[in-house]
Write a protein that holds these residues in place. Structure first.
Motif, PDB file in Angstrom:
ATOM      1  N   GLU A   1       0.817  -1.403   0.058  1.00  0.00           N
ATOM      2  CA  GLU A   1       0.077   0.018  -0.093  1.00  0.00           C
ATOM      3  C   GLU A   1       0.969   1.365   0.112  1.00  0.00           C
ATOM      4  OE1 GLU A   1      -3.595   1.931   2.694  1.00  0.00           O
ATOM      5  OE2 GLU A   1      -3.096  -0.127   2.770  1.00  0.00           O
ATOM      6  N   ARG A   2       0.474   2.145  -0.779  1.00  0.00           N
ATOM      7  CA  ARG A   2       1.027   3.637  -0.747  1.00  0.00           C
ATOM      8  C   ARG A   2       2.523   3.617  -1.098  1.00  0.00           C
ATOM      9  NH1 ARG A   2      -1.444   7.973   3.282  1.00  0.00           N
ATOM     10  NH2 ARG A   2      -3.654   7.556   2.903  1.00  0.00           N
ATOM     11  N   ALA A   3       2.944   2.705  -2.210  1.00  0.00           N
ATOM     12  CA  ALA A   3       4.399   2.189  -2.283  1.00  0.00           C
ATOM     13  C   ALA A   3       5.287   3.462  -2.751  1.00  0.00           C
ATOM     14  CB  ALA A   3       4.233   1.351  -3.786  1.00  0.00           C
ATOM     15  N   LEU A   4       4.720   4.398  -3.468  1.00  0.00           N
ATOM     16  CA  LEU A   4       5.364   5.618  -3.846  1.00  0.00           C
ATOM     17  C   LEU A   4       4.654   6.908  -3.284  1.00  0.00           C
ATOM     18  CD1 LEU A   4       6.389   4.559  -7.545  1.00  0.00           C
ATOM     19  CD2 LEU A   4       7.854   4.726  -5.456  1.00  0.00           C
ATOM     20  N   TYR A   5       4.029   6.829  -2.365  1.00  0.00           N
ATOM     21  CA  TYR A   5       3.037   7.938  -1.816  1.00  0.00           C
ATOM     22  C   TYR A   5       3.721   9.119  -1.703  1.00  0.00           C
ATOM     23  CZ  TYR A   5       0.232  10.568   1.356  1.00  0.00           C
ATOM     24  OH  TYR A   5      -0.776  11.512   2.048  1.00  0.00           O
TER      25      TYR A   5
ATOM     26  N   THR B   1       5.410  11.287  -3.762  1.00  0.00           N
ATOM     27  CA  THR B   1       6.662  11.710  -4.504  1.00  0.00           C
ATOM     28  C   THR B   1       6.381  12.578  -5.355  1.00  0.00           C
ATOM     29  OG1 THR B   1       6.304   9.942  -5.866  1.00  0.00           O
ATOM     30  CG2 THR B   1       7.599   9.387  -4.040  1.00  0.00           C
ATOM     31  N   GLN B   2       7.216  13.445  -5.662  1.00  0.00           N
ATOM     32  CA  GLN B   2       7.412  14.440  -6.529  1.00  0.00           C
ATOM     33  C   GLN B   2       8.573  14.340  -7.811  1.00  0.00           C
ATOM     34  OE1 GLN B   2       7.433  18.264  -4.795  1.00  0.00           O
ATOM     35  NE2 GLN B   2       5.738  17.806  -3.383  1.00  0.00           N
ATOM     36  N   ASN B   3       8.207  14.725  -8.832  1.00  0.00           N
ATOM     37  CA  ASN B   3       9.276  14.643  -9.842  1.00  0.00           C
ATOM     38  C   ASN B   3       9.869  13.390 -10.130  1.00  0.00           C
ATOM     39  OD1 ASN B   3       9.004  17.569 -10.168  1.00  0.00           O
ATOM     40  ND2 ASN B   3      10.635  17.656  -8.368  1.00  0.00           N
ATOM     41  N   ILE B   4       9.097  12.426 -10.747  1.00  0.00           N
ATOM     42  CA  ILE B   4       9.315  10.927 -10.616  1.00  0.00           C
ATOM     43  C   ILE B   4       8.960  10.281 -12.097  1.00  0.00           C
ATOM     44  CG2 ILE B   4       7.130  10.351  -9.783  1.00  0.00           C
ATOM     45  CD1 ILE B   4       8.361   8.028  -8.273  1.00  0.00           C
ATOM     46  N   LEU B   5       9.685   9.453 -12.426  1.00  0.00           N
ATOM     47  CA  LEU B   5       9.290   8.588 -13.725  1.00  0.00           C
ATOM     48  C   LEU B   5       9.429   7.214 -13.224  1.00  0.00           C
ATOM     49  CD1 LEU B   5       9.399   7.957 -16.741  1.00  0.00           C
ATOM     50  CD2 LEU B   5      11.963   8.100 -16.676  1.00  0.00           C
TER      51      LEU B   5
ATOM     52  N   LEU C   1       0.324   5.936  -6.024  1.00  0.00           N
ATOM     53  CA  LEU C   1       0.972   7.113  -6.317  1.00  0.00           C
ATOM     54  C   LEU C   1      -0.026   8.326  -5.827  1.00  0.00           C
ATOM     55  CD1 LEU C   1       2.675   6.589  -9.756  1.00  0.00           C
ATOM     56  CD2 LEU C   1       3.733   7.610  -7.830  1.00  0.00           C
ATOM     57  N   LYS C   2      -0.457   8.261  -4.572  1.00  0.00           N
ATOM     58  CA  LYS C   2      -1.360   9.058  -4.218  1.00  0.00           C
ATOM     59  C   LYS C   2      -1.083  10.320  -3.887  1.00  0.00           C
ATOM     60  CE  LYS C   2      -5.206   9.370  -0.757  1.00  0.00           C
ATOM     61  NZ  LYS C   2      -6.044   8.832   0.319  1.00  0.00           N
ATOM     62  N   GLU C   3      -1.391  11.514  -3.969  1.00  0.00           N
ATOM     63  CA  GLU C   3      -0.854  12.616  -3.404  1.00  0.00           C
ATOM     64  C   GLU C   3       0.531  13.198  -4.234  1.00  0.00           C
ATOM     65  OE1 GLU C   3      -1.680  14.110   0.459  1.00  0.00           O
ATOM     66  OE2 GLU C   3      -3.446  13.034   0.563  1.00  0.00           O
ATOM     67  N   CYS C   4       0.905  13.003  -5.256  1.00  0.00           N
ATOM     68  CA  CYS C   4       2.036  12.987  -6.087  1.00  0.00           C
ATOM     69  C   CYS C   4       1.944  14.264  -6.997  1.00  0.00           C
ATOM     70  CB  CYS C   4       2.548  11.659  -6.789  1.00  0.00           C
ATOM     71  SG  CYS C   4       2.896  10.403  -5.327  1.00  0.00           S
ATOM     72  N   SER C   5       3.234  14.597  -7.599  1.00  0.00           N
ATOM     73  CA  SER C   5       3.081  15.833  -8.584  1.00  0.00           C
ATOM     74  C   SER C   5       4.350  15.478  -9.458  1.00  0.00           C
ATOM     75  CB  SER C   5       3.327  16.935  -7.968  1.00  0.00           C
ATOM     76  OG  SER C   5       4.435  17.385  -7.247  1.00  0.00           O
TER      77      SER C   5
ATOM     78  N   ARG D   1      -5.701  -1.062  -6.804  1.00  0.00           N
ATOM     79  CA  ARG D   1      -6.881  -0.351  -6.610  1.00  0.00           C
ATOM     80  C   ARG D   1      -6.108   1.470  -6.330  1.00  0.00           C
ATOM     81  NH1 ARG D   1      -8.012  -4.488  -3.701  1.00  0.00           N
ATOM     82  NH2 ARG D   1      -7.611  -3.082  -1.787  1.00  0.00           N
ATOM     83  N   TYR D   2      -7.035   2.073  -6.794  1.00  0.00           N
ATOM     84  CA  TYR D   2      -6.635   3.771  -6.520  1.00  0.00           C
ATOM     85  C   TYR D   2      -5.484   4.249  -6.775  1.00  0.00           C
ATOM     86  CZ  TYR D   2     -10.374   1.432  -3.701  1.00  0.00           C
ATOM     87  OH  TYR D   2     -11.508   0.873  -3.142  1.00  0.00           O
ATOM     88  N   PRO D   3      -4.687   4.138  -7.654  1.00  0.00           N
ATOM     89  CA  PRO D   3      -3.499   4.494  -8.023  1.00  0.00           C
ATOM     90  C   PRO D   3      -3.118   6.002  -8.055  1.00  0.00           C
ATOM     91  CG  PRO D   3      -4.210   3.699 -10.110  1.00  0.00           C
ATOM     92  CD  PRO D   3      -5.303   3.230  -8.995  1.00  0.00           C
TER      93      PRO D   3
END
Length: 281
Positions: free
Chosen positions: A16-20, A22-26, A42-46, A58-60
């Motif tokens: 769950e929330r593996a990359l929660y 994060t910013q500037n990500i490929l 990838l919740k709440e990322c930019s 679910r819900y990526p």
């Protein structure tokens, strides 16, 4: 290569929330699946770029900003994939989970296959090009929509939609455009039943329209150079201005406006309020 971006490549994530957050990500050539059955990767990322990935959780993409998805598959298990996000670009991908897009804004989708019931609800500023959608209740209560070279297979489409333009497309649907406002459909084939009821400022130009009982209870409905095939009981209690190039099976009690067409097999005028002018050429 994207400068100053964190690169995550060739990995498998199941938690769950593996990359929660994060910013500037490929994220490239990764899979999001596994026994942990995690969600919200990838919740709440930019500033997120996703390339050649597979999503089975679910819900990526919730509450994301500046999201680019390319050549990526979201499986039928990837439900509610994009919610509350903005500045989204999706191209050459598959969106196959239910409720894939909701309450999002500033969305562009190109060359993408979408199989997703309840797709595109309560969203705004949507542009979709060269894509296919299979969906019931598509675009409910959304606004500012532009579609071109688009194919829809579904039911109950564009209900309560405001401000839409649809060009060069094929719509196989039912109960479409109910309560819609300010919608223009140009060079399209529209196959469905009970089209456009309770709509306001609905315009069809150079279209082919098929199906029973279309365009009832409309305000300022316009049909310009349109074909109507297998249509009966049309225009009941509507304000309509129509130039139709084919015969119509039956017209029933249109209230106001003007209809010009080659022939109507049955004209039903049983309501004293039906004052629309009908001209057969």
């Amino acid at each position: 290569m994207l400068n100053n971006y964190q690169i995550v490549e060739n990995q498998v994530f199941s938690e769950e929330r593996a990359l929660y957050g994060t910013q500037n990500i490929l994220v490239k050539n990764c899979k999001f699946q596994g026994e942990e059955d995690g969600e919200s990767a990838l919740k709440e990322c930019s500033n997120v770029n996703v390339e050649n990935c597979f999503w089975d959780l679910r819900y990526p993409f919730w509450h994301d900003t500046k999201l680019n998805i390319t050549s990526t598959e979201l499986s039928k298990n990837c439900r509610a994939a994009l919610w509350y996000s903005k500045d989204i670009h999706i191209t050459q991908s598959k969106l196959h989970g239910i409720k894939a897009l909701r309450e999002c804004s500033d969305i562009q989708i190109d060359n993408t296959d979408i199989i997703s019931d309840e797709f595109g609800w309560m969203s705004k500023n949507i542009k979709i090009l060269n894509s296919k959608i299979e969906s019931s209740y598509v675009f409910l209560k959304s606004k500012n929509i532009f579609l071109s070279n688009f194919e829809l297979n579904g039911k109950y489409s564009f209900q309560y939609v405001k401000n839409a333009k649809i060009y060069d497309s094929k719509l196989n649907t039912k109960d479409a455009f109910w309560h819609g406002e300010n919608i223009e459909i140009v060079n399209c084939e529209v196959n469905g039943e009970y089209l456009g009821w309770y709509s306001k400022n609905l315009t069809f130009r150079n279209c082919t329209i098929k199906g029973t009982q279309p365009f009832c209870y409309c305000k300022n409905l316009k049909l310009v150079n349109c074909k109507m095939i297998d249509t009966d009981l049309a225009f009941e209690k509507s304000e309509v201005y129509a130039n139709i190039t084919t015969p119509v099976i039956s017209i029933k009690n249109p209230y106001k406006g003007k209809i010009a067409l080659p022939k109507v097999d049955e004209l039903i005028l049983t309501d004293s309020k039906a004052k629309c002018k009908i001209i057969t050429t």
